[in-house]
Design an enzyme around this catalytic site. Sequence first.
Site, PDB file in Angstrom:
ATOM      1  CD  GLU A 186      -2.817  -1.040   2.559  1.00 35.95           C
ATOM      2  OE1 GLU A 186      -2.391  -0.007   3.591  1.00 35.95           O
ATOM      3  OE2 GLU A 186      -3.687  -1.811   3.019  1.00 35.95           O
TER       4      GLU A 186
ATOM      5  CE  LYS B  86       4.347   5.825   7.276  1.00 36.33           C
ATOM      6  NZ  LYS B  86       3.852   7.015   7.505  1.00 36.33           N
ATOM      7  CG  LEU B  87      -2.427   7.191   2.582  1.00 42.59           C
ATOM      8  CD1 LEU B  87      -3.819   6.944   2.800  1.00 42.59           C
ATOM      9  CD2 LEU B  87      -2.274   7.796   0.915  1.00 42.59           C
TER      10      LEU B  87
ATOM     11  NE  ARG C 185      -4.154   3.651  11.708  1.00 42.07           N
ATOM     12  CZ  ARG C 185      -3.294   2.827  11.982  1.00 42.07           C
ATOM     13  NH1 ARG C 185      -1.869   3.214  12.345  1.00 42.07           N
ATOM     14  NH2 ARG C 185      -3.531   1.530  12.166  1.00 42.07           N
TER      15      ARG C 185
ATOM     16  CD  GLU D 149      -2.482   8.272   7.811  1.00 38.44           C
ATOM     17  OE1 GLU D 149      -1.748   8.999   8.033  1.00 38.44           O
ATOM     18  OE2 GLU D 149      -2.659   7.217   8.297  1.00 38.44           O
TER      19      GLU D 149
ATOM     20  CG  PHE E  36      -5.280   1.569   6.186  1.00 36.98           C
ATOM     21  CD1 PHE E  36      -5.365   0.960   7.303  1.00 36.98           C
ATOM     22  CD2 PHE E  36      -4.848   2.662   5.872  1.00 36.98           C
ATOM     23  CE1 PHE E  36      -4.843   1.632   8.487  1.00 36.98           C
ATOM     24  CE2 PHE E  36      -4.443   3.561   7.134  1.00 36.98           C
ATOM     25  CZ  PHE E  36      -4.407   3.134   8.222  1.00 36.98           C
TER      26      PHE E  36
ATOM     27  CD  GLU F 141       4.940  10.641   4.800  1.00 31.46           C
ATOM     28  OE1 GLU F 141       4.701  10.036   5.771  1.00 31.46           O
ATOM     29  OE2 GLU F 141       5.877  11.353   4.335  1.00 31.46           O
TER      30      GLU F 141
ATOM     31  CE  LYS G 214      -1.517  -1.822   6.222  1.00 32.40           C
ATOM     32  NZ  LYS G 214      -2.808  -1.194   6.435  1.00 32.40           N
TER      33      LYS G 214
ATOM     34  CE  LYS H 296       7.527   3.331  10.520  1.00 25.56           C
ATOM     35  NZ  LYS H 296       7.077   4.410  11.351  1.00 25.56           N
TER      36      LYS H 296
END
Length: 1002
Positions: free
Chosen positions: A327, A329-330, A334, A396, A437, A497, A502, A519
């Site tokens: 995915e 990363k935003l 959070r 997020e 997510f 980012e 996952k 991450k």
Amino acid sequence: MSSQRAPRHIDKEAREDDDLQYGHGPLSKEELEAKYPNRPLNHHKTLPFHELLVSLFTPLSENKKKPTGPSAAGRAKRGPHGPTHQSPHEVRRIIIERFISRWRSEVGHDFYPALRLIIPEKDRDRAMYGLKEKTIGRLLVKLMKIDKNSEDGYNLLNWKLPGQTFASRMAGDFAGRCFEVLSKRPMRTSMGNMRIAEVNQLLDQLSSAPKEEAQLPIFQIFYNRMNADELMWLIRIILRQMKVGASEKTFLDLWHPDGETLFNVSSSLRRVCWELTDPSIRLEGNETGVTLMQCFQPQLAQFQMHSFQRMVDNMRPTPEDTEFWIEEKLDGERMQMHMVEDDSVPGGRRFGFWSRKAKDYTYLYGSGIEDENGAITRHLKKAFDSGVRNLILDGEMITWDPEADIMVPFGTLKTAALSEQRNPFAGNGPRPLFRIFDIIYLNDEPLTQYTLRDRRRALERCITNVYRRFEVHSYTSAHSVEAIEPLLRKVVAEASEGLVLKNPRSIYRLNSRNDDWMKVKPEYMTGFGESLDCIIIGGYYGSGHRGGRLSSFLCGLRVDQNHIQKGADPMKCYSFFKVGGGFKAEDYANIRHHTENKWVDWDPRKPPIHLIELAGGEAQFERPDVWIKPCDSVVVSVKAASVCASDSFRVGLTLRFPRFKHLRMDRDWSTSLSIQEFINLKSRLEEESREKEFTVDTRRKAAKTSKKQLLVAGNDNKATKPYAGHGSDAFHGLNFCVLSEATKLPKRSKAELEQFIKANGGSIFQSPTIQADTIVIADKKVVKVASLIKSGLQNVVRPRWLFDAVQQHEIDLGREGQLVPFEPRHMFYTVQHEVERIQQNVDRFGDSYGRDVGPAELKEICDDMPKEELGSGVETDALLSQLQGQHHDLGLRDMKGFMFSDFHAYIASWQRGQGVVDLGEDDLRCLLVEHKLRFGLASVISDLEDASITHIVVQEGVDKLKSIREKISHRKVVPRIVTLEWVEDSWREGTLLDEDRYAPRG
């Protein structure tokens, strides 16, 4: 599990304590009694505040300094009759257990008053104080009545700098520095007499005090009743920076075996203390899961400094199931969203929003679908499947710019949400977007024990995306590590980012970092940067264990000799970037050794602009604590992820994620990187950019590094198509940065525009830089263009100018060295101070003074010319009718004859049918207003029951206002009620004024 009931015997002082600490918080005493009817009540008053220091904080802090690890454990086991002493871990547990046991016996079973002071960073019931070190320093200076320019005053307000007489250990430790100052002038030397309940009461008042003037009297009470030691720990509590050597997990587990479990699902110290009073009574299964409208501690992503293969292997794949998910990363906050059906709420659904730190954001994003302040919820009428009764979503909250269709950096989130509250359907401003997510709870059942794969299936069936407001976050399914590299390269190119890997076979683990979510950020990767050798020109003092020492440095680029003004110092440097990562202790020692006694305190009133120039002019962006002459400094080799535009540094560019590699003692200031050398290097790398493999940087030592290619933001769109046409020298000596394709005729891609510029003698840069006098070309508001427009520092020129300039160059070769000046039609964005100058390059009809205009463009100009006279034979009524129907498109609202067109007005409270001479003053005024409305093409309605009425015009203070409102309240479209002044003032100003300002009172 039920709470233990309060003991029967409660002394008077215990009741007073209870009233003190629970009568001034967010919930009143009555509300607490109703919400927690079985809450424990202490049978005696709370302990003195100084007992926290004597029995807990000081012993734990001293124990923290003892060595830990295998060697310490081994020493604890020596001796013929057992251990000679206990390990620090055992001592820590004994200290805490002893204090808790004493509290239970001497005070009672309500441990909440003490626990919220012991781990204040986890107390969600008390609002933030809004106090930082600088503000507390100012309050103490006022409190002790000391001169802010005195030694003590200066050291309080500049706490990161080494003090003139303080021990070095106090530098960077604000509370410690306060202790040094307070101990010189205490109101009392012995321990104070304040109880824990009184401290909690005053802290509640402090958290609700709006300004320093209201906070000062509260600090005065603390100062009068506490000694220096107590005040030092009080300041640490306020700043929520305890660091006593024990985590919240240790305190919660020693209070009750299920303490951490309940905190993870509720984020509430109050619940932990009030529901878990007896350690022998354990939580039942249904009490350990997440619940609706109770903020939980979310699962977090682990950072791994291993290879991609190791990361994937840690997710425990099987030969039959090797899948993992990737995915983006935003860059947001959070957020968890709770939703439950509730018929008492308009719209039938009630919502709650909480951040990772359990801050309640429901007021911002909405409590219901009909909530007018709901920046998110008012758009969710069709977002849930009909079978969904309740749920909890994990995601997020980000800011989205609908014009550029991009994610905006995190710092703008709250501003965007407030703007969305005020104008929810504007459609063009940045807005909050909730990207989901995970789903944690659905229809009364917690889903934490289900696999991520199953939770995702449930999520996709429950949610219908609401475009750019409420969306399920996408992922990429992968089976090999080769899938990671291109995706990481893509997010780096887009300045995102990073990635999150996952494990789809994993369950959801509350308040945990583990290998199921990992991450990967671009700053952790190698192969993205070339080492740059830059001179240190400034330093910043650190805090904590780096307190009192320079922990990060400001680096600059040397200004080239040809840019140095006559008489200026040849050592001049422009600020370029800050670096604080990658240093080892020996690196700091080397820098300190070579620069000792050469640092100078930065004086904002007399900055060393002859040697060091910062961005921002008088604002002095990224101002260092100290500076150093370039000739006295050292050169450092730094690697970066990429180069990006920045207004914070004088060069106009900066490094993204810089990391120190090693000192370059073989170089001095005169051979450090200059501005022109950097621009040339950047340009060359953009031209020669090629795909390279990269791996995770796992090296701990600064090994000898080879030159790595520098990734410059935007070089993925490098021109590859040849220019189909002959060239010229029209753009000789000019620098260009093309940020988008040409969307209007002649349409050209970004690559084709770059080749066109090169063929005509221009140079291409991939990032705009003021230093290189770059001409920015764009026809669309892409990310970089939006950033430039926001800064207001640089023009953005349409590609159309390129073609006009080359065409005119070919027509008139005699005007050597001159180019077609910019015209309004050429500008995508114009900086404010150049608008008038550019307008002067054309006549009032838009015809250019500087170039020949072709037939097609001349026709456009003629078509756009205003028709100043009407020819004979025109039918006036037909023309007026046509104009009235098109007044919106033609901009005729500002003409008085069309000002009120399309309005259907009813004028209340005046008698028609009388002669003008018989009218009173008020009725005559109404008649004049009616004439103005009719002249402005409004229809004046005589019957209030007419459904076409758009405006009701009344006199201020009219007694029929209430009955008028009752008559129109049932209508589908309610008319606007305005006073006579609205018509009169609009007529006088020649434009429609804001109707809200003319709403009648009453």
